[in-house]
Design a protein around this motif. Sequence first.
Motif, PDB file in Angstrom:
ATOM      1  N   ALA A  87       0.837  -1.205   0.000  1.00  0.00           N
ATOM      2  CA  ALA A  87       0.000   0.000   0.000  1.00  0.00           C
ATOM      3  C   ALA A  87       0.873   1.257   0.000  1.00  0.00           C
ATOM      4  N   ILE A 112       2.231   1.939  -3.549  1.00  0.00           N
ATOM      5  CA  ILE A 112       1.209   2.475  -4.462  1.00  0.00           C
ATOM      6  C   ILE A 112       0.838   3.911  -4.070  1.00  0.00           C
ATOM      7  N   CYS A 113       0.661   4.133  -2.769  1.00  0.00           N
ATOM      8  CA  CYS A 113       0.291   5.475  -2.294  1.00  0.00           C
ATOM      9  C   CYS A 113       1.385   6.490  -2.607  1.00  0.00           C
ATOM     10  N   LEU A 121       1.230   7.367  -6.348  1.00  0.00           N
ATOM     11  CA  LEU A 121       0.047   8.176  -6.674  1.00  0.00           C
ATOM     12  C   LEU A 121       0.136   9.578  -6.076  1.00  0.00           C
ATOM     13  N   LEU A 155       2.571  11.525  -8.151  1.00  0.00           N
ATOM     14  CA  LEU A 155       1.959  11.896  -9.439  1.00  0.00           C
ATOM     15  C   LEU A 155       0.942  13.020  -9.252  1.00  0.00           C
ATOM     16  N   PHE A 192      -4.488   9.169   1.145  1.00  0.00           N
ATOM     17  CA  PHE A 192      -3.400   8.189   1.252  1.00  0.00           C
ATOM     18  C   PHE A 192      -3.116   7.834   2.713  1.00  0.00           C
ATOM     19  N   ILE A 249      -5.646  -4.628  -2.102  1.00  0.00           N
ATOM     20  CA  ILE A 249      -4.907  -3.354  -2.140  1.00  0.00           C
ATOM     21  C   ILE A 249      -4.426  -3.068  -3.567  1.00  0.00           C
ATOM     22  N   VAL A 250      -3.735  -4.038  -4.164  1.00  0.00           N
ATOM     23  CA  VAL A 250      -3.150  -3.812  -5.503  1.00  0.00           C
ATOM     24  C   VAL A 250      -4.251  -3.599  -6.548  1.00  0.00           C
ATOM     25  N   PHE A 294      -6.612  -0.485  -6.003  1.00  0.00           N
ATOM     26  CA  PHE A 294      -6.034   0.784  -6.443  1.00  0.00           C
ATOM     27  C   PHE A 294      -6.077   0.903  -7.960  1.00  0.00           C
ATOM     28  N   MET A 300      -8.461   3.679 -10.041  1.00  0.00           N
ATOM     29  CA  MET A 300      -7.804   4.868 -10.603  1.00  0.00           C
ATOM     30  C   MET A 300      -8.696   5.629 -11.578  1.00  0.00           C
ATOM     31  N   LEU A 331      -0.448   8.323 -16.546  1.00  0.00           N
ATOM     32  CA  LEU A 331      -1.784   8.477 -15.933  1.00  0.00           C
ATOM     33  C   LEU A 331      -2.883   7.942 -16.861  1.00  0.00           C
ATOM     34  N   LEU A 381      -2.896   4.311 -16.400  1.00  0.00           N
ATOM     35  CA  LEU A 381      -3.546   3.947 -15.134  1.00  0.00           C
ATOM     36  C   LEU A 381      -5.064   4.086 -15.250  1.00  0.00           C
TER      37      LEU A 381
END
Lengths: 278, 242
Positions: free
Chosen positions: A23, A26-27, A30, A33, A62, B168-169, B172, B176, B191, B194
């Motif tokens: 997590a 990924i957080c 993001l 970004l 997040f 989680i993976v 997300f 998105m 982006l 994603l």
Amino acid sequence: MGFYKLLFVEGKKLIFQRDIYIALFICTVLFWLAINSNPEPSSPFQFWKSLASVMPWIGYWFVSVLIVVGVARCLPFEREQGMEELIHTYKKGRLHLLVVKQVTLLIYCALVVFYFYLLAIAAYAMQYDTGGLFAQVRMAESPYVSVNPSWTFAQLLLYEYGYLVLAAYIFALSILFLSFIIKRSVFIIMIAGGSFAAGEIFYFFLLRYIGTMEISKYPYFINRYGFNGMLGFNYLDSLTADYISAIQVYGLFAVIIVLLFLLNLAAKRWMRHVALGD
Amino acid sequence: MLLWEIRKIIGNRWNLAFILCVVSLWGATLYLSGQAGSYQIYNRTLSFWHVLGSLSVGFFILFISTRIFISDKEDQVKEVILATRYGKGSLLLTRMLAVITCSSICIATLTIIQVFGFILFIPNETDMVSLPLHLSRALLFALIGGTLFSIFAACVCLLFNSQTATVIVCGFLFGMTYMLRSDLLQSYSLLWLLDKGFFSYLIRAKGVVMELEWPFLLSWYGCLLFLLISATIKIQARRHEL
């Protein structure tokens, strides 16, 4: 085992969980970004203004994700690893262990919030001039929070940090309470994360349709002062600032934390009595 | 064997709560849209998959159907299951098929809820004429997206050997597209990938037909799934689970 040693062991158990790092990765991507996606033109104190706005704008999402993932496995961990029976024989009792777990969560919340501020500092330092830490907030007030304009940016950021740690800790203690009822970590994530996501969906999608209706004021109030509003700095916006000062917000959060802390201990004690049948 | 696995997914006690939740949310949405006129209900019905439908499919795949890949470990029967008579590869294939079938059943059920809600709130024949075409197109994309996302989530679950990590993976990557504003993104940027590269874009069926970057997207989906399936098979074999 003494308090500090147990705190160390519980902390180690928490931070060695793989799910938190998935997590976190990924957080981090993001968040980075998001910060770099739409840079504002540089102006005086832009660095500090952006830093003060980043958490109420997007950072709290997040923080919430990491709180949900971390706390969801805090209690079910022993059960899922098949060592619950060992914990039952713990010398100082399970209440002592729960106190330590709750203190560990406070440290975890402080670390998570600190990490995201650190990330934001790194990202904004690459875009803007970092001068003006001790300039007054009135020079470039953050659009998200309404505090005393004579505060310096240093005071504002310190205050924001403390605010978010307390708000995140309230959220964490509530999830911990949920994990007394729900035994599997994935369902704790589902319910805690789902309720947070539902609040955001309500604010960004549903409110557009029902905003003018009389009935919308109740869910709006819950959303505004519930977990979403708390983590999103709604207690510091101009509407709330008329009723409660920034320092009183700290007091309010402290009271909620003490109540939740005691509620969790009472729930654990009650569950032990239920399990023993007395 | 396949039926047994399907029954395991369908028999999950969260299914009933899930369906009740979708029905009540859909009913409330249509009722609130109805305050602005029947045309608004029609528009809302067409956009069913944009938020509620797609989120429901994502929820079903991540929390309910993918669980069969981890339930052996949680129920502590993994060693017994690994000694399956027709081979572990066959079991994996059966479970993949079960997950795909159940995601299709879920999408079909959601379509029934969507249509039933529309008929209940607006029994107007003139509006019904163009509806089947729109619905069938959205249904087709939702089915394709649902199938691909099921395979993707199953592979991630097998790789990590944990449903929490999968949620989680995949959660997300799936989510998105709801956070990004597609029309402002530059094509082929990170982006953009994603936003469109992880199947929720297909399930949402929002402007999919107008897409000019189809060849790239198709190759991306193909490569992503090929790599993921290859990695899953290799790692499963290394763990002696195949």
